[in-house]
Structure formats: C-alpha cells, structure tokens
Design an enzyme around this catalytic site. Sequence first.
Site: not given
Ligand code: MEV
Length: 317
Positions: A102, A139, A100, A92, A95-98
Amino acid sequence: MDVTIGTACGKVILFGEHAVVHGVPAIGLGIDRGAQAKVRPASDGLNRLRIAQWAIDVTETDDHSLARAFRAVLGEGEQAQAIDVEASSDLPPGAGLGCSAAMGVALVRARHPNASLAEVVDRAMAWERIFHGNPSGIDAAIAAQGGGVLFSRGAGATPIRIRGELILCVANSGIGSSTKSMVEAVAALHRAESSRIGPIFEEIGAIVALGGRALEVGDSHAVGALMDRNHNLLKQLAVSIPELDAMCSIARGRGALGAKLTGAGGGGCVVALAPNHEVASNITEGWGAMGLDAFVTIVSAVSTSAHRASPAVEASL
Ligand code: MEV
C-alpha cells in the site's frame, strides 16, 4: 511541480496465499485501511522519504531497506526534480495486511499522478521486491485496484464481483514475521517434499475456484467453510503457528462462518467471516479479551477501490 497525494488500500487474502507464489491463483480483497503519500518538491535537492509514525527519515542514498525501495521507485536517471515524500499508513507493518505494498503504490501514485494502473503496479513491484524478494504481485495488485481480485502470476489481476457484503473480522497476533522468510521456507519445503506439497497447492487452487464462485453468488457459508479448509492446508505448509490457530478457534467458537490466517503467516493476522454485525462484535470482543488488536472491515460490491485506490482520490493541492 505541485504537491500531490497518492493513496492505496491494504488487503486480506481470502484464499491462496503462498500457493500463488507457485503459480496457483489466489483471491484477495481490498480493505478500507491503507496508506497515503504526499509528494512535494524538495527544497534541498535531495530525494527524501519520511514516515513520522515509524520515525523514518531517509534519503535515497542511505543504507536502509526503505531507502533502497525508495530508490527503486524513483527509477534510474528519471528524476528531473528532487522530491520530499511524507508517507503514513493505518495498517500494522509486517502483519500480512499489505502495508508495504500500500505504501509503495501510494508513493508511486503521488510521484506519477498520471500513471496507468499497470504502470503503478509495475513500479510498485520494484519497491516490493526490496522487501519480499520474490513477491507474486498480489499485494501490489490489490493495493492499486482494491475490491475483490482474482490474481495469478500468469494472468495478473482480474476484478471479481462480490454479491452482498462480507463482514470480515481481522485480528493481529502482534507476532512479527517476514514475508520473505516465510515464502522462502515454503519454497524450500516444496523442493524437499514436492510430492506432498504439489497436491496441497492443487487443493488450494480448487478452493480458490470454489471460493470465487461462492463470492459471486453470495454464499457466505460456503466462503467460510472454504476459509477453514484453506487454513488447514496452510497448517500443512507449516506457515501457521499455535497462536494463529487459537485465534481462528476463538472466532469459530464465537460464531464465525470460517477463519484463517491471512498473508504470509508465521505471525501477523487472521481473518474471520461473520454472518452479521452482532457476531462480528462477539468475535472481536473475544480477541480483545486475549489482548489482541482487532477490527471489523466490510467488503461489498461497492468496493474499497473507490475509497482508497482510484486515481480519482488523488488530489493536486
Ligand atoms: C503475502 O501477502 C502473500 C504471499 O503469498 C506472498 C506473495 O504472494 O508474494 C505469502
């Protein structure tokens, strides 16, 4: 020029998000979801990026963040032959799963099939900066390398060996958030309250060190307890929201060894560590009953890097 395919994996950050932007190490894990990019010579001489699932069709000169990121990956004056890129992801976005990272890594790999790992990450960082402003690089490093990664801005990425398997349950709150704004908000908090925030970063650093050892010896109870502690510290950085806290509580109530938000917070995903597959189903069912998208991903010493991120996966069709 042949048609080439590049792949990369998504990630969860187990310990250290946000603090990593400020120089503290962090630990992330590649997961078996990710992105793929297929590059072929363009017939009309235009560099074009298409992501059908998001209805994206841009050329490098368009005024769109994806077009700007695409331009950054192509590099100034390097392009001998215009390319047509078709990209897709089962992560998704936002959503914090990387997602962009990837996609950026997959694109770079497809465009530069012979690039070294360092070069892939370097080029993908140009893509990441368009979206995230001041990314730490974790990421992109995990997207390219997969497996368990200890990362710091100073030392870069070091693979860590995970003993046994980690059964991770991931749920998406469905609440979108911008990594760039969350990172900026934490930086502003740090400037305004450095005597409170500095020690929080230090404590997160201590959790990362303990977490790395716990992963290496396969002490999943310690890993879970450290995830809970890390989540509490992220709350103190004001990056959690009640919905994410509730999702973590549900997971703990259903037998998780620990749970935390993963990534930038403000929305996005949480990750919970399950002691076994039965508890994992119990946790994802609990989230499902809340109407959330959830999945289970297994991370082990036989890492996802072989699956998603190795240059060996790239194929010349
Ligand atoms: C984002 O996946 C992780 C953060 O620490 C940002 C980053 O490290 O660039 C919030």
